[in-house]
Design an enzyme around this catalytic site. Structure first.
Site, PDB file in Angstrom:
ATOM      1  N   LYS A  63       0.844  -1.209   0.000  1.00  0.00           N
ATOM      2  CA  LYS A  63       0.000   0.000   0.000  1.00  0.00           C
ATOM      3  C   LYS A  63       0.875   1.253   0.000  1.00  0.00           C
ATOM      4  O   LYS A  63       0.645   2.190  -0.774  1.00  0.00           O
ATOM      5  CB  LYS A  63      -0.940  -0.011   1.212  1.00  0.00           C
ATOM      6  CG  LYS A  63      -2.065  -1.017   1.033  1.00  0.00           C
ATOM      7  CD  LYS A  63      -2.847  -1.313   2.301  1.00  0.00           C
ATOM      8  CE  LYS A  63      -3.796  -2.484   2.006  1.00  0.00           C
ATOM      9  NZ  LYS A  63      -4.415  -3.068   3.173  1.00  0.00           N
ATOM     10  N   GLN A 107      -6.084  -2.166   9.442  1.00  0.00           N
ATOM     11  CA  GLN A 107      -5.674  -3.400   8.756  1.00  0.00           C
ATOM     12  C   GLN A 107      -6.173  -4.627   9.524  1.00  0.00           C
ATOM     13  O   GLN A 107      -6.010  -4.718  10.738  1.00  0.00           O
ATOM     14  CB  GLN A 107      -4.141  -3.422   8.657  1.00  0.00           C
ATOM     15  CG  GLN A 107      -3.577  -4.596   7.902  1.00  0.00           C
ATOM     16  CD  GLN A 107      -3.819  -4.517   6.387  1.00  0.00           C
ATOM     17  OE1 GLN A 107      -3.709  -3.456   5.789  1.00  0.00           O
ATOM     18  NE2 GLN A 107      -4.154  -5.647   5.780  1.00  0.00           N
ATOM     19  N   ASP A 132     -11.631   1.784   2.804  1.00  0.00           N
ATOM     20  CA  ASP A 132     -11.756   0.341   2.567  1.00  0.00           C
ATOM     21  C   ASP A 132     -13.156   0.019   2.056  1.00  0.00           C
ATOM     22  O   ASP A 132     -13.387  -1.062   1.510  1.00  0.00           O
ATOM     23  CB  ASP A 132     -11.521  -0.432   3.879  1.00  0.00           C
ATOM     24  CG  ASP A 132     -10.203  -1.193   3.873  1.00  0.00           C
ATOM     25  OD1 ASP A 132      -9.657  -1.428   2.787  1.00  0.00           O
ATOM     26  OD2 ASP A 132      -9.742  -1.557   4.970  1.00  0.00           O
TER      27      ASP A 132
END
Ligand code: NAP
Length: 299
Positions: A63, A107, A132
């Protein structure tokens, strides 16, 4: 090559090789379109990590690499394994309120003590910053139509871009999705339904999976079981999107037995190098979109 054997094994019945749908190539193309927008809007992405899950460390690295590729500002909040829910929620609230932070992700997986709290953590993230796309607000909007897919979950968003990049039409085609998670299976089914595909969704309790997968013009597999889909379960000419990521002795593999499925497919994603890079690029796109919508005053 760790993913699959030589190109000669990719020839299916018509003696035509299956096209390899490179997520790296499509992700690079998407990132190139985002770079000027990043320069103009200057968004900032934050990743919150709790503990030291090795797979997470590798995804987070990807990322940040993609953030660098588009010169996007990013930061990493790395908390110890024993972090309490209150501390994590406090950080979520601070990020929600920080005007310099465009979007952030927590995460997953989280350490065992926090894992069962994921729904309330996701609920606490401001929908404007939920890059997300896991929260109910953004998922619900996505249900309405293509126009409302502002922050779709990153993996399904990436799969749609991948299909578009390789000019694979979905309208009127039968898409079979294997797996119905809230992050991959269900949202990709909705997004392709929004694009006029006819969609069948299969799961654990589906009877005679092979009878359904054999009907697919486009087969999307998101289960997490190496070798679940074999060549005898697909029809000639199928397009296969293998989302699965399974660590095996042979290295990282998808949910499809690559050689036997590719021998019949007209196109197939490799693992690694297929859906993975698209997920990351799609997250970056969501951060840019979040900034655009924040500037416009919308959610
Ligand atoms: P998940 O939440 O565990 O969901 C798996 C789904 O597969 C469930 O809906 C389950 O059905 C279904 N399933 C399990 N066994 C099955 C079987 N024998 N036949 C048919 N369906 C079956 O997994 P996920 O988060 O969606 O992830 C799936 C895979 O994709 C994993 O390998 C994950 O690592 C990978 N992934 C990759 C990326 C990427 O960027 N490349 C991103 C996300 C996920 P039930 O609902 O009935 O239990």
């Amino acid at each position: 090559m760790t993913v699959h054997s030589s190109i000669s094994s990719l020839y299916h019945g018509n003696a035509m090789p299956a096209q390899i749908l490179s997520g790296r190539e499509a992700a690079d193309a998407l990132l190139a379109t985002l770079k000027p927008k990043v320069k103009k809007l200057d968004p900032k992405l934050v990743v919150v990590q709790v503990g030291n899950d090795p797979a997470s460390a590798s995804y987070i690295k990807q990322k940040f690499k993609s953030c660098e590729a588009v010169s996007m500002r990013s930061s990493h909040i790395h908390l110890p394994e024993e972090t309490k829910l209150e501390t994590l929620m406090d950080i979520v609230m601070k990020l929600n309120g920080d005007p310099d932070v465009t979007g952030f992700i927590v995460q997953v997986p989280l350490p065992p003590s926090l894992q069962s709290h994921i729904p309330e953590i996701v609920r606490a993230i401001d929908p404007k910053k939920d890059i997300d796309g896991f929260g109910a607000y953004n998922l619900g909007k996505m249900f309405l139509s293509v126009e409302f897919e502002h922050l779709p979950p990153a993996t399904p968003g990436g799969i749609v871009v991948l299909l578009e990049h390789y000019k694979i039409p979905v309208k009127g085609r039968h898409v079979v999705v294997v797996g119905r998670s809230n992050t991959v299976g269900k949202p990709i089914a909705v997004m392709l339904l929004n694009r006029d595909a006819t969609v069948t969704v299969c799961h654990h309790h589906t009877k005679n999976l092979a009878a359904l997968t054999r009907q697919a013009d486009i087969l999307i597999v998101a289960v997490g079981k190496a070798g679940l889909i074999t060549g005898d379960m697909v029809k000639e000419g199928v397009v296969v999107i293998d989302v699965g990521m399974n660590k095996t002795e042979k290295g990282l593999v998808g949910d499809c037995d690559f050689d036997s499925v590719a021998a019949k497919a007209s196109a197939i994603t490799p693992v690694p190098g297929g859906v993975g890079p698209m997920t990351v690029a799609s997250l970056i796109r969501n951060c840019v979109r979040a900034k655009e919508r924040q500037i416009a005053g919308g959610k």
